[in-house]
Design an enzyme around this catalytic site. Structure first.
Site, PDB file in Angstrom:
ATOM      1  N   CYS A  17      -7.003  -8.683  -6.424  1.00  0.00           N
ATOM      2  CA  CYS A  17      -7.027  -7.589  -5.668  1.00  0.00           C
ATOM      3  C   CYS A  17      -7.935  -7.088  -7.017  1.00  0.00           C
ATOM      4  O   CYS A  17      -8.927  -6.188  -7.456  1.00  0.00           O
ATOM      5  CB  CYS A  17      -6.051  -6.297  -5.144  1.00  0.00           C
ATOM      6  N   CYS A  81     -12.428  40.908  -9.245  1.00  0.00           N
ATOM      7  CA  CYS A  81     -12.531  40.802  -8.813  1.00  0.00           C
ATOM      8  C   CYS A  81     -12.905  39.931  -8.228  1.00  0.00           C
ATOM      9  O   CYS A  81     -11.991  38.640  -9.049  1.00  0.00           O
ATOM     10  CB  CYS A  81     -13.565  41.279  -8.997  1.00  0.00           C
ATOM     11  N   CYS A  84     -14.233  37.345 -10.761  1.00  0.00           N
ATOM     12  CA  CYS A  84     -13.288  36.403 -11.864  1.00  0.00           C
ATOM     13  C   CYS A  84     -13.196  35.519 -10.958  1.00  0.00           C
ATOM     14  O   CYS A  84     -13.024  34.136 -11.266  1.00  0.00           O
ATOM     15  CB  CYS A  84     -12.239  36.967 -11.918  1.00  0.00           C
ATOM     16  N   ASP A 484       0.125  17.209  26.343  1.00  0.00           N
ATOM     17  CA  ASP A 484       0.609  16.218  27.178  1.00  0.00           C
ATOM     18  C   ASP A 484       2.150  17.009  27.945  1.00  0.00           C
ATOM     19  O   ASP A 484       2.631  18.035  28.506  1.00  0.00           O
ATOM     20  CB  ASP A 484       1.774  15.827  26.199  1.00  0.00           C
ATOM     21  N   ASP A 685       1.962  11.273  20.395  1.00  0.00           N
ATOM     22  CA  ASP A 685       0.734  12.665  21.217  1.00  0.00           C
ATOM     23  C   ASP A 685      -0.047  12.672  19.137  1.00  0.00           C
ATOM     24  O   ASP A 685      -0.588  13.104  18.754  1.00  0.00           O
ATOM     25  CB  ASP A 685       1.815  13.739  21.124  1.00  0.00           C
TER      26      ASP A 685
END
Length: 792
Positions: A17, A81, A84, A484, A685
């Site tokens: 790798c 504001c 910024c 489910d 689920d």
């Protein structure tokens, strides 16, 4: 100049790798890479401008490896504001492989970066160079936020008090002029009163404006300083040179006073938007009664460790998570679940920090402290949701980034064109000043985050946790909701209703075989069968060679003979002859039927019934009334599914759906241009929750389901689903209202100011109130209440 970087890479499992990564990277021009398998890092030297960190990381990812990322939350100071916030995002966004989101309302930045390419010190240095302050949130001192805000509030009030006193003569003069008096204060006196207001009372505006300009940007403070500075400077020149021109000291002073008042009100209102989160933070006591030897001492909760034994007296809040070892008491867990009824706690029960002990004394052992408590987890989730950005906010950010330069251009055109057309320098200056002071990007920047802060805080108090702003925004778009059956529409605690052995087989033998096959399973049906067998004193027969087929059944060898247990379909696939008359009758009664066979011969059936949740039918009815199609998925047989579907009133159902197929079912419904939500509670689920546009996890469910879902329902009640959708719709409605007010204010105000139809004082008042109105409109969201149960 060559650039050397070292960053973590995931997925390297062997020397091959590492060699592959080096080969892939060294193919690129100007890149020299070395991969270290032992440390999991890659060191890269970039020799040419074309060799960038982005290209290197992209190549690593194309090769099938991952690049480690790190997230940090920074507390930002000095923002005034939306411009910024946009400026900070732009500055940090220039760093390679860095993604940033700045929230004006919370004063925080969430930054994701690659270690080795960027670090926290670099991020902070960039922010400070742009003229703002930054510190990691985790390094911030632990202070009472309410006390800190009160100190800031008192200091701001004193500052505003001085401004108001100095501006009062100008207010009196304006009132007298409206009454018809032509008496004016001497010019020199106006100059004396206006100077400290302009340069002392408004000094923070000047500081923020300077920092913004020094950082290469412009914000609202730049507009205000320019507008009031022009009015003040023009008037000062008139006084010094003795010109026969009107002076505008009252405009500059009044504008600064009104803006200061507006910011005071805005900050007060903005502080209230975080009330939901603060109410959670206040639940954990500061001291705990810890047992040390034979005595009990008071110790700061921050100093507690896992394994400490602590005492909780009646009426006290529980300091940390723990397991009860002695005593019994009812505990109010409303802060955690939204459930108002107390829960009985006795030895072996789990208790949670922040919940309230009501009746008896409890002794417990700490299992979760500091950041590992359930309360801390909830607070982090709410903070992350409040700090995230909805999709609509990204559009607003793009508009805000060009807002101030656009306003400056309009003001310049107003000044030059007005002077050229009218020949009246005073009129042109006043019009330009009006343009500068009426423009306010703050209302745009606050429109979305303040509503999200209120909405997520309300949700947390009601036991509804939104993982991020996107989940809050997507929930209101749902057109289809998939549920489910077991554990979601039903209580998930099935009981054995019938044990039906075949002729020649005893009930004891049937249960012993079933017990042997199911005693290692955690499935709700398996636990119910095992519990029924144990209650009848039936021991499990010895079994070996277990093989489980998810959603179907299990096989094993008992006394050298193959035995199997599962659905009638599973037994039929195993060539076991079925008693279809019996299974049909049980399924028509809405019962789940489990067959047991030994050596290919049917031993009998065990029928189980799972009671519906009390609120299942009402919840489905509310969802359908809200225009949402409800679909039920179940691995059960079609007859049982049909009975349950009829009882709860769902629009459609799919039976025989294996756990692995649930996610595919969700994807299929999404393919039909539906916005699909999934409600579940179990491990099986989790893939479906992840595949849905919005995943809802029932709070009592499995941890993996909670980690995968977008919305967590802490109450373990199905009625929280329509509540979450209703809160999402209410919050998004507030955001739309806020954006409408913010846009219409600027769309109407700027042309009026540019054509000289708006007095600078009126413009200043309107600008000051625009942000206040947006925040106050967000606070009106506090009137929302869950339909299923009042907010705790």
């Amino acid at each position: 100049m060559p650039q050397t970087l070292a960053f973590p890479v995931g997925g390297m499992s062997c020397a091959a790798c590492a060699a592959r990564i080096e080969k892939v990277l060294n193919r690129q021009a100007g890149v020299h890479a070395t991969a270290n398998l032992a440390t999991g890092h890659v060191q890269v030297t970039l020799d040419t401008p074309d060799a960038t960190p982005e290209n290197v990381v992209a190549a690593i990812r194309r090769a099938g490896f991952t690049v480690g990322e790190q997230a940090i939350d920074l507390s930002i100071t000095g923002m005034s504001c939306a411009a910024c916030a946009a400026r900070i995002e732009k500055v940090l966004g220039r760093l390679p492989l860095t993604h940033v989101s700045v929230n004006l309302a919370t004063g925080r930045a969430h930054v994701v970066f690659v270690p080795g390419v960027t670090d926290a010190a670099t991020l902070i240095a960039r922010i400070e160079k742009a003229g703002y302050g930054a510190k990691p949130v985790e390094d911030m001192p632990q202070v009472d936020p309410r006390a800190a805000r009160m100190r800031e509030w008192r200091a701001a009030c004193r500052q505003f008090g001085l401004t108001l006193v100095l501006s009062l003569p100008f207010w009196v003069q304006m009132v007298l002029m409206l009454a018809g008096s032509m008496r004016m204060m001497p010019g020199w006196l106006q100059w004396m009163l206006a100077t400290p207001v302009q340069f002392y009372c408004a000094r923070q505006m000047y500081q923020r404006a300077w920092h913004a300009l020094r950082g290469g940007g412009a914000n609202m403070d730049v507009l205000v300083v320019l507008g009031t500075g022009i009015a003040y400077g023009f008037s000062a020149v008139v006084i010094m040179l003795g010109l026969r021109q009107p002076v505008y000291f009252e405009a500059s002073v009044t504008i600064i006073t009104l803006i200061s008042l507006g910011r005071l009100m805005e900050n007060r209102a903005r502080n209230q938007t975080g009330a939901g989160l603060e109410s959670l933070l206040r639940l954990q006591p500061r001291l705990a009664h810890v047992q040390v030897g034979n005595t009990v001492v008071d110790r700061p909760v921050a100093d507690m460790r896992v394994g400490d034994v602590f005492l909780v007296r009646p009426g006290e809040n529980i300091p940390v998570d723990g397991t009860v070892t002695q005593g019994a008491s009812d505990v109010n867990e409303a802060m955690l679940t939204g459930e108002s009824l107390p829960v009985l706690k006795q030895p072996g029960s789990t208790i949670f920090g922040g919940t309230t002990n009501t009746t008896g004394a409890l002794r417990a052992t700490a299992t979760g402290v500091g950041r590992d408590t359930a309360l801390a987890h909830i607070v982090r989730m709410v903070e992350q949701a409040q700090g995230s950005k909805a999709a609509v906010q990204r559009l607003v950010d793009r508009i805000s980034s060009i807002f101030v330069p656009t306003v400056l251009a309009i003001a310049l055109v107003t000044l030059l064109a007005g002077w050229f057309v009218t020949g009246n320098a005073g009129w042109s200056i006043v019009s330009a000043v009006s343009v500068l002071v009426i423009a306010c990007p703050c209302s745009l920047g606050l429109a979305t985050p303040t509503a999200i802060m209120v909405g997520t805080g309300l949700g947390a108090r009601a036991g509804i946790l939104f993982r991020n702003a996107d989940a809050l925004e997507q929930a209101q778009k749902l057109t289809t909701l998939i549920m489910d059956k077991t554990g979601t529409l039903t209580q998930g605690r099935p009981d054995v209703s019938d044990v039906l052995p075949m002729p020649g087989v005893t009930e004891h033998a049937l249960l012993a075989t079933a017990h042997a096959l199911e005693h290692n399973s955690e499935h709700p049906l398996a636990r119910a069968i095992v519990a029924h067998a144990l209650a009848g004193g039936v021991a499990a027969a010895p079994a070996t060679d277990f093989t489980a087929i998810p959603g179907m059944g299990v096989t094993a060898r008992i006394s050298g003979v193959t035995a199997c247990l599962g659905s009638p379909r599973f037994l039929a696939d195993s060539n076991v002859v079925q008693d279809t008359t019996l299974t049909d009758r049980l399924e028509q009664e809405g019962k789940t039927t489990i067959g047991v066979a030994m050596d290919g011969r049917l031993m009998g059936y065990i029928a189980l019934s799972d009671r519906l949740r009390p609120d299942a039918a009402a919840t489905v009815s509310m969802l359908r009334a809200a225009g949402i199609r409800v679909i039920m998925l179940t691995g059960d047989n079609a007859r049982t599914a049909r009975v349950v579907a009829r009882q709860v009133g769902v629009d459609d159902y799919r039976a025989g759906v294996l756990p692995a197929d649930k996610a595919q079912a969700v994807t299929k419904y999404r393919a039909g241009n539906a916005v699909v939500g999934m409600v579940g509670d179990g491990i099986n689920d989790a893939p479906a929750l992840a595949a849905a546009d919005v995943g809802f996890a029932i709070g009592g469910g499995a941890a993996i389901a909670l980690d995968t879902a977008d919305i967590i329902l802490m109450r373990s009640e199905l009625a929280s689903v329509p509540d979450a959708i209703a809160l999402s719709r209410a919050t998004i409605a507030k955001i739309r209202q806020n954006l409408f007010f913010a846009f219409i204010y600027n769309i109407l105000g700027l042309p009026l100011a540019a054509f000289g139809l708006l007095n600078p004082i009126v413009a200043g008042a309107a600008m000051a109130m625009s942000s206040v109105s947006v925040v106050c409109n967000s606070l009106l969201l506090n009137r929302w209440k869950p339909r299923s149960r009042p907010v705790a």
